[in-house]
Design an enzyme around this catalytic site. Structure first.
Site, mmCIF file in Angstrom:
data_model
loop_
_atom_site.group_PDB
_atom_site.id
_atom_site.type_symbol
_atom_site.label_atom_id
_atom_site.label_comp_id
_atom_site.label_asym_id
_atom_site.label_seq_id
_atom_site.Cartn_x
_atom_site.Cartn_y
_atom_site.Cartn_z
ATOM 1 N N GLN A 133 -44.987 33.755 68.049
ATOM 2 C CA GLN A 133 -44.636 35.121 67.671
ATOM 3 C C GLN A 133 -43.826 35.791 68.762
ATOM 4 O O GLN A 133 -42.827 36.465 68.500
ATOM 5 C CB GLN A 133 -45.887 35.981 67.404
ATOM 6 N N HIS A 142 -40.038 35.639 68.872
ATOM 7 C CA HIS A 142 -39.223 36.300 67.847
ATOM 8 C C HIS A 142 -38.453 37.481 68.414
ATOM 9 O O HIS A 142 -37.313 37.743 68.044
ATOM 10 C CB HIS A 142 -40.105 36.821 66.714
ATOM 11 N N GLU A 200 -50.694 41.086 60.822
ATOM 12 C CA GLU A 200 -49.755 40.438 59.899
ATOM 13 C C GLU A 200 -50.163 38.964 59.712
ATOM 14 O O GLU A 200 -50.310 38.500 58.595
ATOM 15 C CB GLU A 200 -48.339 40.528 60.490
ATOM 16 N N HIS A 201 -50.317 38.249 60.837
ATOM 17 C CA HIS A 201 -50.746 36.847 60.810
ATOM 18 C C HIS A 201 -52.090 36.734 61.520
ATOM 19 O O HIS A 201 -52.228 37.218 62.646
ATOM 20 C CB HIS A 201 -49.770 35.948 61.569
ATOM 21 N N ASP A 206 -44.535 29.883 58.282
ATOM 22 C CA ASP A 206 -43.170 30.424 58.350
ATOM 23 C C ASP A 206 -42.188 29.600 57.524
ATOM 24 O O ASP A 206 -41.145 30.113 57.124
ATOM 25 C CB ASP A 206 -42.679 30.445 59.806
ATOM 26 N N HIS A 237 -48.640 69.194 23.197
ATOM 27 C CA HIS A 237 -49.401 67.946 23.271
ATOM 28 C C HIS A 237 -50.498 67.934 22.195
ATOM 29 O O HIS A 237 -50.656 66.964 21.453
ATOM 30 C CB HIS A 237 -50.062 67.794 24.651
#
Lengths: 434, 434
Positions: free
Chosen positions: B259, B262, B327-328, B361, B420
């Site tokens: 990670q 990245h 996230e992961h 991934d 209505h």
């Protein structure tokens, strides 16, 4: 008078485009005001919420008064007539039954490579529900938001509803109780959205906020999006009715007016294959507008945004309907099921003349929070899915990693992400050694 | 060095809160620039897109050159090695197989009142896929966005990818071809988002736009939201690894670094119940950072945002993990399945030490577009559901209307929506007359 269009008019395409593109909503630029309010609530918590409530709702509270007590709610609920209570309970039961079918299923399987794959759904832990005060305070909207949240399994559902000058709609509190709302706060506006998103000493923060509101509420929801989830920002309501001549013009007129009476910016459109029937509906609308309680709202909506479109056949009606992508679509034609099957873009379809759209607003079962402004092309009405989230699951056996790991390593190298590749390679090397 | 925390530290709570709240992303204020670009593309179409592409990508094109021809794509695809092609095809097949299981089912039933109710799912007609150019050009992301769209049944999938100075990544074009992308345009930035949302003479408008991008792209997506649907605005990537001492510290170090490499703003966190193991992983990270190709990115990420948290037991690990809502999430513990079952908030879980996150991934099958910045509390990764929408269906028989209509009428009256109520009453009166 509404617009009368016909697909045989030489200038139909440009007139239809203009109808589609009509900007029906004023969007006052309240963003700067809302940003200040949110910052104030983040900084000062309850104190800011209390001050803003005193200012906007003319209501002096202390922190302990922010939340309705159970006894207060009891007392308001006791004011509701048995008939209204029974109607709310029928509505809640039917909405619950419909939405229970939306609960998504978990899955887990082992594929041919030996990889275990799947997903699991879990509810949002805490959700906030915004309910407008003032004239547009709708107990039905409380049910339409709160019931799906509770069906999804949301553990804590906190509702906010402003009570200007202390005015409370007992039906709103009863709807909250029937739906299982856990906490009710007498606050509104951007300050209520900020309190739900960021929390105060009195109000714990939530993870998702849904519910309709004015321009300040909408701007606040946009601003807190990311910190919490939000539902769609709804625009003015719309209905499209496709009807052939074998209908009572008065029924269709009332269906068109039931959208028009919501809001001067609402839009009601009739598509018919019979020009005389279209005129008869227009006449019926005018007749009903003479006496309708909300004619001061419905009249301008119908005059400014209403339209009656004559088509050559129902295939044209389907084509135009998909271009409109209506929030509500009513099909009052001989083969209503067949026509429904041909529609691609619509929030909700009401099939056959015995299904007035108003049924869907209250007791049909499907949700009445639906995509407006052509967004049915890419989004859906509120549902259980808005209150759950999916966690994907993967478990590799050593054999599965041996089978597919080399491809992962290769792609990692092609993307110049060396550590990605090495994290796979280190494991593959162990397998090769063992 | 990363932060070392322990739940037994007296100041743990404040340190953990600081870790959760760390603002890892610069958000340059590009909104005014983006607003101008969108207005320009809306006003001048292709001419604006061409000018902006010449300016930002240093690429002089005419309108016919905006789109890659099939022959051009053929030529680029032919440059890809057989091994890379095979890896991409394996990845696409696995992603497709996983996502095919997500196709939602239609439903229609008749309830005890005689009401026919249900819903129908339809694909978005046209979707746009943004693919970044430059250094972060990932063929895997093309697959992760395009395959679910095509599995959902999206008829027209248009991809945009900037080609600064004419540079093209052949793997990106091959991934597009394998995934079934219909059109590829060599444009990027806010101008590409605007062209997809509003259309130009050359590029037909789409209904939904997905895919990652820089601050300009993110701001443009926010601005066109409403006109079209968008996917989430992703923040920097994150991983949380929960590992006991029975792991190879080097494996865990590589997972954390995969990670960190990245983005300098990425965050990698280890939670372990063994302080010595935590130190061993920290040492292994330092050793790998000596030689890692992307150490200039991974090093700052690990030093600035990395953390190793020691807990007393795995129950504490679960509690902290749910507060992080990663996230992961990688679970490298003895009973990884048991621990996975206790987690409530996570985008994706990688179960067991043989499942490095990098598998997910590329080739695992689940989507790698996942909720960041704690948004797994309320949102899910990309899926087939992002490319379909639901139309609710209702059909009342006269008997069903007689059964539930009076409650709808009652609620309409309580909400002061007379039309209505009348739309229901007119039909009930007919039934009573007949």
């Amino acid at each position: 008078m509404p617009q009368f269009l016909s697909t045989t008019d030489p200038d139909f395409e440009s007139a239809f485009q203009a109808l589609l593109g009509a900007k029906r909503e004023d969007s006052p630029d309240v963003d700067a005001v809302v940003a200040d309010i949110i910052a104030d609530v983040r900084a000062r918590g309850d104190a800011a919420v209390l001050e803003l409530t005193a200012k906007f709702d003319r209501l002096d509270l202390d922190a302990t008064g922010l939340r309705f007590s159970d006894e207060e709610i009891d007392a308001y609920c006791a004011q509701v007539s048995d008939e209204d209570r029974a109607a709310l309970e029928l509505a809640a039961a039917r909405i619950r039954a419909y939405h229970e079918r939306q609960i998504p299923e978990d899955a887990m399987w082992t594929d041919e490579a030996g990889a275990q794959l799947g997903w699991r759904w879990t509810p949002v832990s805490a959700a906030g529900l915004y309910v407008p005060g003032g004239i547009a305070t709708y107990p039905s909207s409380v049910l339409m938001n709160a019931v799906p949240a509770k069906v999804a399994g949301v553990g804590r559902l906190a509702m906010v509803v402003p009570t200007p000058d202390g005015a409370v709609n007992p039906l709103v509190l009863l709807a909250a109780r029937i739906a299982g709302v856990d906490e009710v706060y007498r606050i509104g506006g951007a300050q209520a959205v900020a309190a739900l998103a960021y929390g105060t000493d009195t109000i714990a923060p939530v993870d998702k906020i849904t519910g309709p509101g004015n321009a300040f509420v909408a701007a606040a929801k946009r601003r807190v999006f990311g910190k919490v989830g939000i539902d769609m920002i709804a625009g003015p309501s719309e209905i499209l009715v496709i009807a052939d001549k074998d209908n009572d013009p008065d029924w269709i007129a009332l269906d068109l007016l039931s959208q028009a009476e919501h809001d001067e910016s609402a839009q009601s459109i009739l598509i018919t294959d019979d020009v005389a029937f279209g005129q008869a509906v227009a006449d019926a609308v005018e007749a009903r507008l003479q006496t309708l309680e909300r004619r001061a709202v419905a009249g301008p909506s119908w005059r400014d945004y209403g339209a009656i479109i004559t088509v050559e056949d129902m295939a044209q009606a389907v084509e135009l309907s998909d271009r409109i992508a209506p929030e509500h679509l009513e099909l009052c034609v001989a083969d209503a099921d067949g026509l429904a099957a041909q529609i691609t873009h619509a929030g909700a379809i009401f099939i056959g003349a015995w299904t007035p759209e108003a049924i869907g607003d209250y007791v049909g079962g499907p949700n009445h929070v639906l995509p407006t402004a052509r967004s049915a092309r890419f989004s859906s009405g509120l549902s259980v899915m808005d209150f759950v989230k999916r966690t994907t699951l993967a478990r590799m056996s050593p054999e599965a990693l041996a089978a597919i790991g080399p491809s992962a390593e290769r792609l990692a190298i092609s993307e110049s992400l060396e550590a990605h590749g090495l994290s796979v390679r280190a494991r593959l090397d162990r397998l090769n050694r063992d």
